[in-house]
Motif scaffolding. Structure first.
Motif, PDB file in Angstrom:
ATOM      1  N   ARG A 172       0.810  -1.222   0.000  1.00  0.00           N
ATOM      2  CA  ARG A 172       0.000   0.000   0.000  1.00  0.00           C
ATOM      3  C   ARG A 172       0.843   1.270   0.000  1.00  0.00           C
ATOM      4  NH1 ARG A 172      -5.181  -0.964   2.916  1.00  0.00           N
ATOM      5  NH2 ARG A 172      -4.724   0.830   4.226  1.00  0.00           N
ATOM      6  N   LYS A 174       2.554   3.849  -1.556  1.00  0.00           N
ATOM      7  CA  LYS A 174       2.706   4.397  -2.918  1.00  0.00           C
ATOM      8  C   LYS A 174       3.592   5.647  -2.916  1.00  0.00           C
ATOM      9  CE  LYS A 174      -0.336   1.612  -4.983  1.00  0.00           C
ATOM     10  NZ  LYS A 174      -0.572   0.711  -3.825  1.00  0.00           N
ATOM     11  N   TYR A 175       3.734   6.242  -1.754  1.00  0.00           N
ATOM     12  CA  TYR A 175       4.516   7.476  -1.614  1.00  0.00           C
ATOM     13  C   TYR A 175       5.345   7.397  -0.341  1.00  0.00           C
ATOM     14  CZ  TYR A 175       1.193   9.365  -4.993  1.00  0.00           C
ATOM     15  OH  TYR A 175       0.433   9.569  -6.111  1.00  0.00           O
ATOM     16  N   ARG A 204       7.008   9.904  -5.010  1.00  0.00           N
ATOM     17  CA  ARG A 204       6.327   8.656  -5.321  1.00  0.00           C
ATOM     18  C   ARG A 204       7.328   7.543  -5.002  1.00  0.00           C
ATOM     19  NH1 ARG A 204       4.581   8.985 -11.295  1.00  0.00           N
ATOM     20  NH2 ARG A 204       6.429   7.666 -11.446  1.00  0.00           N
ATOM     21  N   THR A 254       3.079   6.332   2.701  1.00  0.00           N
ATOM     22  CA  THR A 254       1.655   6.635   2.596  1.00  0.00           C
ATOM     23  C   THR A 254       1.045   6.029   1.336  1.00  0.00           C
ATOM     24  OG1 THR A 254       1.974   8.696   1.357  1.00  0.00           O
ATOM     25  CG2 THR A 254       2.009   8.869   3.749  1.00  0.00           C
ATOM     26  N   GLU A 255      -0.268   5.883   1.394  1.00  0.00           N
ATOM     27  CA  GLU A 255      -0.991   5.347   0.249  1.00  0.00           C
ATOM     28  C   GLU A 255      -1.368   6.484  -0.704  1.00  0.00           C
ATOM     29  OE1 GLU A 255      -4.270   2.936   1.498  1.00  0.00           O
ATOM     30  OE2 GLU A 255      -4.315   1.861  -0.415  1.00  0.00           O
ATOM     31  N   THR A 256      -1.564   7.669  -0.160  1.00  0.00           N
ATOM     32  CA  THR A 256      -1.973   8.808  -0.988  1.00  0.00           C
ATOM     33  C   THR A 256      -0.865   9.852  -1.021  1.00  0.00           C
ATOM     34  OG1 THR A 256      -3.001   9.787   0.938  1.00  0.00           O
ATOM     35  CG2 THR A 256      -4.426   8.493  -0.512  1.00  0.00           C
ATOM     36  N   GLN A 257      -0.910  10.683  -2.036  1.00  0.00           N
ATOM     37  CA  GLN A 257       0.127  11.692  -2.242  1.00  0.00           C
ATOM     38  C   GLN A 257       0.169  12.658  -1.063  1.00  0.00           C
ATOM     39  OE1 GLN A 257       0.462  13.490  -6.246  1.00  0.00           O
ATOM     40  NE2 GLN A 257       0.632  15.441  -5.219  1.00  0.00           N
TER      41      GLN A 257
END
Ligand SMILES: Nc1nc2c(c(=O)[nH]1)N[C@H]1C(S)=C(S)[C@@H](COP(=O)(O)O)O[C@H]1N2
Ligand SMILES: [Mo]
Length: 327
Positions: A172, A174-175, A204, A254-257
Protein backbone atom coordinates in the motif's frame (compact mmCIF):
# COMPACT_ATOMS: atom_id res chain seq x y z
CA UNK A 1 29.12 5.45 17.92
CA UNK A 2 31.03 5.27 14.66
CA UNK A 3 29.62 7.55 12.07
CA UNK A 4 31.62 6.61 9.05
CA UNK A 5 32.41 10.16 8.14
CA UNK A 6 35.05 12.45 9.45
CA UNK A 7 34.69 14.82 12.36
CA UNK A 8 34.94 18.35 11.11
CA UNK A 9 38.23 19.96 11.96
CA UNK A 10 38.66 23.21 10.07
CA UNK A 11 42.28 22.51 9.20
CA UNK A 12 41.20 19.32 7.46
CA UNK A 13 39.19 20.95 4.73
CA UNK A 14 40.01 19.09 1.56
CA UNK A 15 42.18 21.46 -0.41
CA UNK A 16 40.51 22.20 -3.74
CA UNK A 17 43.68 21.18 -5.60
CA UNK A 18 43.37 17.71 -4.10
CA UNK A 19 39.75 17.58 -4.92
CA UNK A 20 40.03 18.83 -8.46
CA UNK A 21 42.79 16.35 -9.12
CA UNK A 22 40.47 13.50 -8.34
CA UNK A 23 39.80 12.69 -11.94
CA UNK A 24 43.49 12.40 -12.70
CA UNK A 25 43.89 10.31 -9.57
CA UNK A 26 41.14 7.96 -10.63
CA UNK A 27 42.52 7.67 -14.11
CA UNK A 28 45.88 6.72 -12.65
CA UNK A 29 44.55 4.35 -10.05
CA UNK A 30 41.97 2.50 -12.03
CA UNK A 31 42.97 2.97 -15.62
CA UNK A 32 41.16 4.49 -18.53
CA UNK A 33 38.03 2.43 -17.97
CA UNK A 34 37.21 4.02 -14.67
CA UNK A 35 38.01 7.48 -15.93
CA UNK A 36 35.81 6.99 -18.96
CA UNK A 37 32.76 6.26 -16.84
CA UNK A 38 33.05 9.64 -15.16
CA UNK A 39 31.74 11.31 -18.26
CA UNK A 40 28.45 9.45 -18.03
CA UNK A 41 26.32 8.83 -15.01
CA UNK A 42 28.00 5.48 -14.52
CA UNK A 43 29.78 4.81 -11.28
CA UNK A 44 33.41 4.34 -10.44
CA UNK A 45 34.11 2.61 -7.15
CA UNK A 46 36.92 4.01 -5.05
CA UNK A 47 38.34 1.72 -2.37
CA UNK A 48 38.50 3.09 1.15
CA UNK A 49 42.21 3.80 0.97
CA UNK A 50 41.51 6.08 -1.95
CA UNK A 51 39.57 8.32 0.39
CA UNK A 52 42.72 9.04 2.33
CA UNK A 53 44.68 9.67 -0.83
CA UNK A 54 42.02 12.18 -1.84
CA UNK A 55 42.45 14.05 1.41
CA UNK A 56 39.35 12.53 2.96
CA UNK A 57 39.45 11.33 6.53
CA UNK A 58 37.00 8.54 6.84
CA UNK A 59 36.90 6.64 10.09
CA UNK A 60 39.94 4.44 9.73
CA UNK A 61 38.22 1.42 11.26
CA UNK A 62 35.58 1.33 8.58
CA UNK A 63 35.90 0.35 4.97
CA UNK A 64 34.12 2.91 2.89
CA UNK A 65 33.40 2.68 -0.79
CA UNK A 66 32.91 5.98 -2.44
CA UNK A 67 30.97 6.04 -5.63
CA UNK A 68 31.62 8.93 -7.91
CA UNK A 69 28.66 10.00 -9.95
CA UNK A 70 30.08 12.81 -11.95
CA UNK A 71 27.70 14.83 -14.09
CA UNK A 72 30.11 15.88 -16.77
CA UNK A 73 33.85 15.87 -17.20
CA UNK A 74 33.81 19.55 -17.98
CA UNK A 75 31.79 20.61 -14.98
CA UNK A 76 33.88 21.53 -12.00
CA UNK A 77 32.37 21.09 -8.56
CA UNK A 78 31.58 24.30 -6.74
CA UNK A 79 33.86 25.14 -3.85
CA UNK A 80 33.09 24.42 -0.21
CA UNK A 81 32.85 28.19 0.30
CA UNK A 82 30.23 28.57 -2.41
CA UNK A 83 28.18 25.55 -1.38
CA UNK A 84 28.03 26.57 2.28
CA UNK A 85 27.48 30.31 1.91
CA UNK A 86 24.69 30.46 -0.65
CA UNK A 87 21.79 28.43 0.71
CA UNK A 88 18.04 28.17 0.87
CA UNK A 89 16.92 27.12 4.35
CA UNK A 90 13.96 29.19 5.46
CA UNK A 91 14.08 27.81 8.99
CA UNK A 92 17.03 30.21 9.38
CA UNK A 93 15.70 33.10 7.28
CA UNK A 94 14.94 33.80 3.65
CA UNK A 95 18.30 35.37 2.75
CA UNK A 96 20.94 33.28 0.99
CA UNK A 97 23.53 33.95 3.70
CA UNK A 98 21.14 33.56 6.67
CA UNK A 99 21.69 29.78 6.94
CA UNK A 100 25.49 30.18 7.09
CA UNK A 101 25.04 32.90 9.70
CA UNK A 102 22.42 31.29 11.95
CA UNK A 103 22.37 27.52 11.44
CA UNK A 104 25.33 26.98 13.77
CA UNK A 105 22.87 27.29 16.67
CA UNK A 106 21.11 24.08 15.74
CA UNK A 107 21.96 21.08 17.91
CA UNK A 108 22.16 18.05 15.65
CA UNK A 109 22.88 15.53 18.45
CA UNK A 110 21.09 13.69 19.80
CA UNK A 111 19.00 13.18 16.67
CA UNK A 112 16.20 10.72 16.10
CA UNK A 113 14.48 9.69 12.92
CA UNK A 114 10.92 8.37 13.18
CA UNK A 115 9.66 5.93 10.57
CA UNK A 116 5.92 5.40 10.32
CA UNK A 117 3.04 4.44 8.05
CA UNK A 118 2.74 1.66 5.52
CA UNK A 119 5.82 -0.36 6.42
CA UNK A 120 6.56 -3.52 8.39
CA UNK A 121 9.40 -1.92 10.33
CA UNK A 122 8.55 1.35 12.05
CA UNK A 123 9.75 3.19 15.12
CA UNK A 124 12.13 5.88 16.28
CA UNK A 125 15.81 5.40 15.58
CA UNK A 126 18.82 7.31 16.92
CA UNK A 127 20.72 8.69 13.92
CA UNK A 128 23.79 6.56 14.56
CA UNK A 129 21.77 3.33 14.50
CA UNK A 130 19.79 4.59 11.54
CA UNK A 131 22.93 5.14 9.46
CA UNK A 132 24.95 2.18 10.59
CA UNK A 133 23.98 -0.33 7.88
CA UNK A 134 25.09 1.83 5.00
CA UNK A 135 28.43 2.21 3.29
CA UNK A 136 28.96 5.83 2.40
CA UNK A 137 29.44 6.87 -1.19
CA UNK A 138 30.36 10.10 -2.84
CA UNK A 139 28.11 11.42 -5.58
CA UNK A 140 28.94 14.51 -7.57
CA UNK A 141 25.58 15.82 -8.72
CA UNK A 142 24.26 18.87 -10.47
CA UNK A 143 21.91 20.84 -8.22
CA UNK A 144 19.28 23.12 -9.81
CA UNK A 145 17.12 25.46 -7.72
CA UNK A 146 13.71 26.45 -9.07
CA UNK A 147 15.00 30.05 -8.82
CA UNK A 148 17.26 29.25 -11.81
CA UNK A 149 20.67 29.08 -10.13
CA UNK A 150 22.73 25.91 -10.01
CA UNK A 151 25.85 24.29 -8.58
CA UNK A 152 27.77 21.02 -8.86
CA UNK A 153 28.12 19.41 -5.44
CA UNK A 154 30.12 16.43 -4.12
CA UNK A 155 27.75 14.88 -1.59
CA UNK A 156 28.50 11.96 0.73
CA UNK A 157 25.70 9.61 1.70
CA UNK A 158 23.85 6.43 0.79
CA UNK A 159 21.11 5.54 -1.67
CA UNK A 160 17.61 6.32 -0.42
CA UNK A 161 16.42 2.98 -1.87
CA UNK A 162 18.70 1.00 0.47
CA UNK A 163 17.25 2.80 3.43
CA UNK A 164 13.63 2.45 2.38
CA UNK A 165 13.95 -1.28 1.67
CA UNK A 166 15.14 -1.87 5.19
CA UNK A 167 11.75 -0.70 6.52
CA UNK A 168 9.89 -3.13 4.24
CA UNK A 169 7.21 -0.84 2.83
CA UNK A 170 3.91 -2.68 2.31
CA UNK A 171 2.18 -2.94 -1.07
CA UNK A 172 0.00 0.00 0.00
CA UNK A 173 3.01 2.32 0.24
CA UNK A 174 2.71 4.40 -2.92
CA UNK A 175 4.52 7.48 -1.61
CA UNK A 176 7.08 8.40 0.97
CA UNK A 177 6.86 11.65 2.92
CA UNK A 178 9.66 13.47 4.76
CA UNK A 179 9.52 16.05 7.54
CA UNK A 180 12.12 18.53 8.82
CA UNK A 181 12.78 19.15 12.50
CA UNK A 182 10.44 21.67 14.15
CA UNK A 183 12.44 23.52 16.82
CA UNK A 184 11.72 27.26 16.81
CA UNK A 185 14.08 27.80 19.76
CA UNK A 186 17.02 27.01 17.46
CA UNK A 187 15.44 27.76 14.09
CA UNK A 188 14.55 31.46 14.13
CA UNK A 189 12.70 31.37 10.81
CA UNK A 190 10.18 28.99 12.37
CA UNK A 191 9.10 31.78 14.73
CA UNK A 192 7.66 33.53 11.68
CA UNK A 193 4.81 32.30 9.49
CA UNK A 194 7.04 32.18 6.39
CA UNK A 195 5.95 28.65 5.50
CA UNK A 196 3.72 26.09 7.19
CA UNK A 197 6.18 24.44 9.56
CA UNK A 198 7.56 21.86 9.70
CA UNK A 199 8.85 21.76 6.13
CA UNK A 200 7.49 18.69 4.34
CA UNK A 201 8.35 16.95 1.11
CA UNK A 202 7.56 13.68 -0.60
CA UNK A 203 8.22 11.36 -3.52
CA UNK A 204 6.33 8.66 -5.32
CA UNK A 205 7.77 5.36 -4.11
CA UNK A 206 9.26 4.45 -7.50
CA UNK A 207 10.98 7.85 -7.66
CA UNK A 208 12.33 7.26 -4.17
CA UNK A 209 13.66 3.84 -5.21
CA UNK A 210 15.53 5.27 -8.21
CA UNK A 211 19.28 4.77 -7.67
CA UNK A 212 19.96 8.51 -8.03
CA UNK A 213 17.82 9.48 -5.01
CA UNK A 214 20.33 9.98 -2.22
CA UNK A 215 20.36 10.46 1.57
CA UNK A 216 23.12 12.91 2.38
CA UNK A 217 25.24 13.10 5.55
CA UNK A 218 28.39 14.75 4.19
CA UNK A 219 29.89 17.19 1.78
CA UNK A 220 33.39 17.18 0.27
CA UNK A 221 34.17 14.13 2.40
CA UNK A 222 33.31 15.95 5.61
CA UNK A 223 30.37 15.96 7.98
CA UNK A 224 27.48 17.91 6.47
CA UNK A 225 27.45 21.47 7.83
CA UNK A 226 24.22 22.69 9.41
CA UNK A 227 23.36 25.16 6.65
CA UNK A 228 23.44 22.30 4.15
CA UNK A 229 20.85 20.29 6.08
CA UNK A 230 22.73 18.39 8.79
CA UNK A 231 22.60 15.80 10.03
CA UNK A 232 20.53 14.09 7.33
CA UNK A 233 18.97 15.44 4.14
CA UNK A 234 17.56 14.21 0.88
CA UNK A 235 19.00 14.95 -2.56
CA UNK A 236 16.88 14.32 -5.65
CA UNK A 237 19.15 15.63 -8.41
CA UNK A 238 16.64 15.57 -11.27
CA UNK A 239 14.10 17.73 -9.43
CA UNK A 240 14.12 21.37 -8.39
CA UNK A 241 16.04 21.94 -5.17
CA UNK A 242 13.03 22.48 -2.94
CA UNK A 243 12.31 18.73 -3.10
CA UNK A 244 15.68 18.09 -1.41
CA UNK A 245 14.48 18.48 2.18
CA UNK A 246 16.93 19.18 5.00
CA UNK A 247 17.27 18.08 8.64
CA UNK A 248 14.95 15.08 8.34
CA UNK A 249 13.32 13.74 11.51
CA UNK A 250 10.37 11.80 10.13
CA UNK A 251 9.74 9.47 7.21
CA UNK A 252 6.22 8.20 6.52
CA UNK A 253 5.09 5.67 3.93
CA UNK A 254 1.65 6.64 2.60
CA UNK A 255 -0.99 5.35 0.25
CA UNK A 256 -1.97 8.81 -0.99
CA UNK A 257 0.13 11.69 -2.24
CA UNK A 258 1.39 13.62 0.78
CA UNK A 259 1.02 17.37 1.24
CA UNK A 260 4.23 19.28 0.57
CA UNK A 261 5.17 22.65 2.03
CA UNK A 262 5.82 24.49 -1.20
CA UNK A 263 2.73 23.25 -2.97
CA UNK A 264 0.71 24.33 0.08
CA UNK A 265 2.33 27.76 -0.13
CA UNK A 266 1.82 28.23 -3.89
CA UNK A 267 0.34 25.22 -5.67
CA UNK A 268 0.44 26.96 -9.03
CA UNK A 269 4.18 27.51 -8.78
CA UNK A 270 5.74 24.59 -6.90
CA UNK A 271 4.26 21.22 -7.69
CA UNK A 272 4.67 17.77 -6.25
CA UNK A 273 6.67 16.46 -9.22
CA UNK A 274 8.84 19.53 -9.88
CA UNK A 275 11.07 17.76 -12.40
CA UNK A 276 13.66 20.07 -13.90
CA UNK A 277 12.37 20.96 -17.35
CA UNK A 278 13.71 23.81 -19.48
CA UNK A 279 10.54 23.77 -21.60
CA UNK A 280 8.10 24.39 -18.79
CA UNK A 281 8.46 27.94 -17.49
CA UNK A 282 7.73 28.85 -13.92
CA UNK A 283 4.66 31.12 -14.03
CA UNK A 284 6.92 34.10 -13.26
CA UNK A 285 10.18 33.28 -15.06
CA UNK A 286 11.74 31.06 -17.72
CA UNK A 287 13.42 27.80 -16.72
CA UNK A 288 15.31 27.50 -20.03
CA UNK A 289 18.63 28.65 -18.60
CA UNK A 290 20.40 28.85 -15.26
CA UNK A 291 23.15 30.81 -13.54
CA UNK A 292 25.96 28.59 -12.24
CA UNK A 293 27.06 29.94 -8.88
CA UNK A 294 30.73 30.91 -9.05
CA UNK A 295 30.71 31.64 -12.76
CA UNK A 296 32.91 34.73 -12.91
CA UNK A 297 30.87 35.99 -15.86
CA UNK A 298 27.90 36.93 -13.75
CA UNK A 299 25.52 37.52 -16.60
CA UNK A 300 26.45 34.37 -18.46
CA UNK A 301 23.80 31.69 -18.30
CA UNK A 302 23.89 28.08 -19.37
CA UNK A 303 21.19 25.86 -20.81
CA UNK A 304 19.09 23.94 -18.31
CA UNK A 305 18.84 20.24 -19.16
CA UNK A 306 15.72 18.10 -19.08
CA UNK A 307 15.65 16.27 -15.72
CA UNK A 308 18.75 18.31 -14.91
CA UNK A 309 20.78 16.08 -17.24
CA UNK A 310 19.64 12.79 -15.70
CA UNK A 311 17.01 11.85 -18.29
CA UNK A 312 18.67 8.52 -19.10
CA UNK A 313 18.26 7.44 -15.51
CA UNK A 314 14.84 8.82 -14.67
CA UNK A 315 12.74 9.54 -17.77
CA UNK A 316 11.16 6.07 -17.62
CA UNK A 317 9.57 6.97 -14.28
CA UNK A 318 7.29 9.38 -16.10
CA UNK A 319 6.23 7.28 -19.08
CA UNK A 320 2.64 8.05 -19.90
CA UNK A 321 2.72 11.25 -17.87
CA UNK A 322 2.93 14.58 -19.62
CA UNK A 323 6.39 16.06 -19.15
CA UNK A 324 4.54 19.32 -18.79
CA UNK A 325 3.10 17.94 -15.60
CA UNK A 326 5.05 20.45 -13.64
CA UNK A 327 2.62 20.59 -10.73
N1 LIG B 1 13.85 22.11 5.60
C1 LIG B 1 14.14 22.77 4.49
N2 LIG B 1 14.65 22.10 3.43
C2 LIG B 1 14.96 22.78 2.28
C3 LIG B 1 14.70 24.17 2.17
C4 LIG B 1 14.17 24.85 3.31
O1 LIG B 1 13.92 26.06 3.30
N3 LIG B 1 13.92 24.12 4.44
N4 LIG B 1 14.97 24.83 0.98
C5 LIG B 1 14.98 23.99 -0.23
C6 LIG B 1 15.46 24.72 -1.40
S1 LIG B 1 14.39 25.83 -2.12
C7 LIG B 1 16.68 24.47 -1.97
S2 LIG B 1 17.16 25.20 -3.41
C8 LIG B 1 17.65 23.57 -1.30
C9 LIG B 1 18.93 24.32 -1.06
O2 LIG B 1 19.94 23.44 -0.63
P1 LIG B 1 21.39 24.05 -0.33
O3 LIG B 1 21.20 25.22 0.57
O4 LIG B 1 22.14 22.92 0.30
O5 LIG B 1 21.96 24.43 -1.66
O6 LIG B 1 17.18 23.07 -0.05
C10 LIG B 1 15.81 22.72 -0.03
N5 LIG B 1 15.49 22.09 1.23
MO1 LIG C 1 15.22 26.19 -4.25
Amino acid sequence: MALRIPRVIPSQITPPETYLNRRAFLAGAFGAGAAATLGSAAAAVIPAQAGAALGYRYDAAESVDALVHAPDQNEKPNTWEQITNYNNYYEFGVGKTDPAEYAGELQTRPWNVAVAGEAEVTGSFPLEAFMKPYALEERIYRFRCVEAWSMVIPWVGFPLAQMLKRFKPTSRAKYVAFETLYRPSQMPGQREPILQWPYREGLRIDEAMNPLAFMVVGLYGRVLPNQSGAPLRLIVPWKYGFKSIKAIVRIVFTETQPETTWSQAASGEYGFYANVNPDVPHPRWSQATERRIGNPFFHERQATLLFNGYANEVASLYKGMSLHRYF
